[in-house]
Scaffold this motif. Structure first.
Motif, short mmCIF file in Angstrom:
data_model
loop_
_atom_site.label_atom_id
_atom_site.label_comp_id
_atom_site.label_asym_id
_atom_site.label_seq_id
_atom_site.Cartn_x
_atom_site.Cartn_y
_atom_site.Cartn_z
N SER A 250 32.76 -31.92 21.03
CA SER A 250 31.25 -32.49 21.34
C SER A 250 30.97 -33.84 21.01
O SER A 250 31.90 -34.64 20.32
CB SER A 250 30.19 -31.43 20.65
OG SER A 250 30.30 -31.78 19.21
N ALA A 251 29.89 -34.33 21.79
CA ALA A 251 29.66 -35.87 21.14
C ALA A 251 29.18 -35.78 19.75
O ALA A 251 29.74 -36.82 18.81
CB ALA A 251 28.34 -36.14 21.93
N ALA A 252 28.57 -34.88 19.16
CA ALA A 252 28.39 -34.75 17.77
C ALA A 252 29.69 -34.76 16.79
O ALA A 252 29.80 -35.48 15.78
CB ALA A 252 27.60 -33.39 17.37
N ASP A 253 30.55 -33.99 17.39
CA ASP A 253 32.12 -34.16 16.57
C ASP A 253 32.48 -35.57 16.66
O ASP A 253 33.12 -36.04 15.44
CB ASP A 253 33.20 -33.19 17.37
CG ASP A 253 32.84 -31.63 17.33
OD1 ASP A 253 32.16 -31.19 16.49
OD2 ASP A 253 33.02 -31.17 18.43
N LEU A 254 32.74 -36.10 17.67
CA LEU A 254 33.11 -37.48 17.75
C LEU A 254 32.25 -38.69 17.03
O LEU A 254 32.80 -39.49 16.32
CB LEU A 254 33.27 -38.05 19.12
CG LEU A 254 34.30 -37.24 20.14
CD1 LEU A 254 34.27 -37.81 21.52
CD2 LEU A 254 35.67 -37.14 19.35
N SER A 255 30.98 -38.17 17.09
CA SER A 255 30.18 -39.06 16.26
C SER A 255 30.37 -38.95 14.80
O SER A 255 30.48 -40.19 13.97
CB SER A 255 28.78 -38.91 16.52
OG SER A 255 28.39 -39.15 17.80
N ALA A 256 30.57 -37.98 14.43
CA ALA A 256 31.09 -37.63 12.67
C ALA A 256 32.41 -38.27 12.59
O ALA A 256 32.50 -38.84 11.43
CB ALA A 256 31.23 -36.32 12.53
N GLU A 257 33.28 -38.34 13.49
CA GLU A 257 34.88 -38.97 13.30
C GLU A 257 34.53 -40.37 13.15
O GLU A 257 35.10 -41.04 12.40
CB GLU A 257 35.64 -38.61 14.40
CG GLU A 257 36.01 -37.12 14.55
CD GLU A 257 37.10 -36.89 13.33
OE1 GLU A 257 37.94 -37.71 12.76
OE2 GLU A 257 37.00 -35.81 12.68
N ILE A 258 33.77 -41.15 13.99
CA ILE A 258 33.42 -42.62 14.03
C ILE A 258 32.69 -42.89 12.85
O ILE A 258 33.32 -43.77 12.12
CB ILE A 258 32.40 -42.78 15.15
CG1 ILE A 258 33.35 -42.37 16.53
CG2 ILE A 258 32.02 -44.29 15.15
CD1 ILE A 258 32.46 -42.65 17.79
#
Length: 399
Positions: A250-258
């Protein structure tokens, strides 16, 4: 620009005699991705050459399964029929496909999934000549590798017998599917819309990178973020624009990785944006990057080249083929952040030396993948499946 209207007789007066090609694909517009683009461009060019075209697809997107799409529409002059489905997005079950191929002259199945198997195993009942495009099969990730290999050697092998041709969209697909289809496996590499983003990249070298694609596991955006962490330690000017739609992540998953890498000021997510927004992002960029572990062909990388972006790509099999065809493409091992960062810097340095020449080189290289020649190749294969008498009246694109 995509135009959507209520379904009607899109073939026009006098088109009844033209052969009807039914394209069967699990996802289509308003979904966006490589598979959807291939079917849309092929359908449009088939109409230009005198065919009638119908696309049969699922009635919801995998990313918004609860939102049911219209049963029928006309999109850019192509009839689109959507049907209900159950089960997994990996193998969606949609038996009502049969009612929408009854008047087909030829059925073209895209992908190796339920449609590929179901239409094959019922061929004696519906009696339609069929071809299929492989689109990478189902080997995009190593997950369930043993089961996939067994299924491929048994079910897929038997299903393939029902198809006049298996159209392999990459050399790696050709090597794989020729094992089960012999001389019925034919290499037809994907066409690319080289007009959509033509020449849009920044005229001057800039430390801005674009990556485009679904947020799926095989794209390995985590490794691209690792490379960005190295780059930004060396220069604060580096920025990455990530364009795509949710899939495995999800976008939230990637935002957390960033955020975990401290890259919030250097990496921006652009979720579900339209082509106009993508054009603006490309216009401010000089490089395209992909850390993908698997690609069937590398369509988005070629689109990036048409814009004048210099690609830095993970050395998977498809990208190695692309780099052999076009020496200006940079390969990297994105499992090694330092090494991939060096390759990105090397690409930028080369571009800085003569941006105009490098952009021109990339645009010229992309031209060999343009859709017109690929569509003609598909039509040659349709002729073999249908017989020359059936489509002898069709006009050529130049007519």
């Amino acid at each position: 620009m995509t135009r959507i209207h209520p379904s009607n007789d899109i073939a026009g007066k006098g088109a009844v005699a033209a052969p009807l090609i039914v394209q069967v694909v699990r996802q289509y517009a308003p979904g966006r991705g490589g598979l959807e683009d291939v079917v849309a461009n092929l359908s449009r060019l088939l109409r230009d050459r005198g065919f009638r075209v119908r696309v049969v697809t699922l009635d919801s997107l995998f990313t918004a399964r609860d939102r049911r799409l219209p049963d029928a529409e006309t999109i850019d002059g192509v009839e689109v029929v959507r049907i209900p489905w159950k089960g997994s997005s990996r193998y969606p079950i949609a038996p009502s496909v049969f009612r929408h191929i009854a008047d087909a002259d030829l059925v073209h199945v895209h992908g190796i999934d339920f449609f590929f198997d179901a239409l094959a195993w019922t061929r004696l009942l519906h009696g339609k000549p069929m071809v299929a495009t492989t689109h990478g099969g189902f080997f995009h990730t190593p997950k369930y590798a043993a089961i996939k290999k067994l299924w491929f050697r048994t079910v897929t092998r038997l299903s393939s017998l029902a198809y006049r041709s298996l159209l392999c969209c990459s050399q790696s697909d050709m090597a794989l599917f020729s094992r089960i289809a012999s001389d019925r496996a034919v290499l037809v590499e994907n066409g690319v819309d080289t007009v959509k983003f033509a020449g849009l990249s920044s005229a001057t070298a800039t430390r801005r990178i674009v990556t485009i694609g679904r947020f799926s596991v095989n794209k390995r955006l985590d490794r691209l973020f690792d490379a960005m962490a190295v780059l930004t330690r060396r220069s604060e000017d580096w920025h990455l624009d990530v364009v795509g739609s949710p899939s495995d992540h999800s976008a939230a998953d990637l935002s957390a990785e960033i955020a975990r890498r401290g890259l919030s000021d250097h990496v921006t997510l652009h979720v579900g944006v339209d082509n106009e927004a993508v054009k603006r992002l490309i216009g401010g960029a000089s490089l395209f990057a992909s850390a993908s572990e698997y690609e069937g062909f590398g369509l988005v990388a070629v689109e990036a080249m048409s814009a004048g972006l210099v690609p830095v790509l993970h050395a998977n099999e498809a990208y190695q083929v692309l780099a052999r065809q076009h020496p200006g493409v940079f390969l990297a091992d994105f499992a090694q952040p330092e090494q991939s960062a060096r390759q990105i810097e090397k690409a930028f340095d080369l571009l800085s030396g003569d941006a105009a020449a490098k952009r021109s080189e990339m645009m010229a290289a992309s031209a060999v993948h343009a859709w017109d020649a690929v569509a003609d190749r598909y039509i040659d294969i349709y002729k073999q499946a249908l017989g020359p008498a059936a489509i002898g009246h069709l006009r050529s694109l130049a007519a």
